[in-house]
Motif scaffolding. Sequence first.
Motif, PDB file in Angstrom:
ATOM      1  N   ALA A 148     -24.001  57.564  20.748  1.00 36.78           N
ATOM      2  CA  ALA A 148     -23.725  57.220  22.142  1.00 36.78           C
ATOM      3  C   ALA A 148     -22.683  58.152  22.735  1.00 36.78           C
ATOM      4  CB  ALA A 148     -23.256  55.772  22.251  1.00 36.78           C
ATOM      5  N   ASP A 164     -29.581  66.001  23.843  1.00 38.00           N
ATOM      6  CA  ASP A 164     -29.612  64.966  24.871  1.00 38.00           C
ATOM      7  C   ASP A 164     -30.783  64.022  24.634  1.00 38.00           C
ATOM      8  OD1 ASP A 164     -27.400  65.966  26.197  1.00 38.00           O
ATOM      9  OD2 ASP A 164     -28.593  67.338  27.420  1.00 38.00           O
ATOM     10  N   LYS A 220     -21.853  57.457  25.752  1.00 36.66           N
ATOM     11  CA  LYS A 220     -21.176  56.314  26.354  1.00 36.66           C
ATOM     12  C   LYS A 220     -21.934  55.074  25.919  1.00 36.66           C
ATOM     13  CE  LYS A 220     -19.645  54.354  30.752  1.00 36.66           C
ATOM     14  NZ  LYS A 220     -19.654  54.496  32.227  1.00 36.66           N
ATOM     15  N   LYS A 221     -21.232  54.126  25.284  1.00 35.29           N
ATOM     16  CA  LYS A 221     -21.880  52.957  24.718  1.00 35.29           C
ATOM     17  C   LYS A 221     -22.606  52.162  25.792  1.00 35.29           C
ATOM     18  CE  LYS A 221     -21.006  49.187  21.491  1.00 35.29           C
ATOM     19  NZ  LYS A 221     -19.963  48.461  20.724  1.00 35.29           N
ATOM     20  N   ARG A 222     -23.860  51.805  25.475  1.00 37.08           N
ATOM     21  CA  ARG A 222     -24.749  51.096  26.398  1.00 37.08           C
ATOM     22  C   ARG A 222     -24.979  51.881  27.694  1.00 37.08           C
ATOM     23  NH1 ARG A 222     -21.741  46.902  24.172  1.00 37.08           N
ATOM     24  NH2 ARG A 222     -20.243  47.016  25.887  1.00 37.08           N
ATOM     25  N   GLY A 223     -24.760  53.181  27.639  1.00 36.44           N
ATOM     26  CA  GLY A 223     -24.974  54.009  28.808  1.00 36.44           C
ATOM     27  C   GLY A 223     -25.866  55.200  28.505  1.00 36.44           C
ATOM     28  N   LYS A 224     -25.277  56.271  27.994  1.00 38.58           N
ATOM     29  CA  LYS A 224     -26.002  57.503  27.716  1.00 38.58           C
ATOM     30  C   LYS A 224     -26.008  57.762  26.212  1.00 38.58           C
ATOM     31  CE  LYS A 224     -26.033  62.451  28.769  1.00 38.58           C
ATOM     32  NZ  LYS A 224     -25.305  63.554  29.425  1.00 38.58           N
ATOM     33  N   TYR A 225     -27.201  58.025  25.674  1.00 41.89           N
ATOM     34  CA  TYR A 225     -27.357  58.251  24.239  1.00 41.89           C
ATOM     35  C   TYR A 225     -27.910  59.649  23.975  1.00 41.89           C
ATOM     36  CZ  TYR A 225     -26.556  53.287  23.393  1.00 41.89           C
ATOM     37  OH  TYR A 225     -25.990  52.049  23.313  1.00 41.89           O
TER      38      TYR A 225
END
Length: 274
Positions: A160, A184, A162-167
């Motif tokens: 991640a 990405d 950003k957790k629970r956002g962008k992986y």
Amino acid sequence: MVDLQNFYPKDIEITMKSETSSQIIIIMKSRTKSQICPKCGCESTRRHSTYTRKVIDLPLLGKAVLLNITAYKYDCERESCDQKVFCEELSGFTGKYRRMTSRCEDLISSIALNTSCEAAASICKHMGISVSGDTVIRILLRNVNIEAKCGDVIGVDDWAFKKRGKYGTIICDCETGKPVALLDGRDGIELKKWLESNKHIKIVNRDRAGSYAKAISEALPNAIQVADRFHLHQNLLTAVKDALRSVLPEKIDVTDYSDNSLNQNSIQDESKKN
């Protein structure tokens, strides 16, 4: 006396200098007569307007150096071009939208590669260059081109930004345990592109994601895919649960004999007293 103009491109002229106890401010002005449009490649001599850029340069005599540059914007003279107005390039001295000169970024990159990003930021602060650890990371990603080599056994997993956002997808060399690529997304598209340029890979250690399995099968059909240790344990646990469910009933009645045993003990005590 040292002439500072000798340390700067001829297209940039020093018009004024000021000095404080900790900083040297150099006022400069661009002298370019023409620029190449970055969109169509047409040379333009028509100036549109001026704007001011504040750029950090290498420190001088232990003092921070700030360049206050008045540069030009040009109109593209080709009517069919979508880029109507563009900013000039300062002779490769600094890039577009950069807050530092190229030579200053090179120094920061050299320090960071031999220490760490946070250590480089601390060293630069003592030298008179104000920079954060996050900025050092961005400079390295932008300027340093290091192609990490890997063996024929790799590990693939998602991570991640950003957790629970962008992986994204991380690729590690299983022999050294070091990461070799950050991609990405985790849908397998970027992984497939990366694998197609690394045909020497023979074994891929991955999780149970179907997107990764599909990407590996399409890019490297002869490669062996194995589950990593964590997901291997999960597979084993799932198999054990399924086996138990097939043998044992869904519900097991457990009779509570605790009350009966208490009653029998009390009856025996009463009989002894009598």
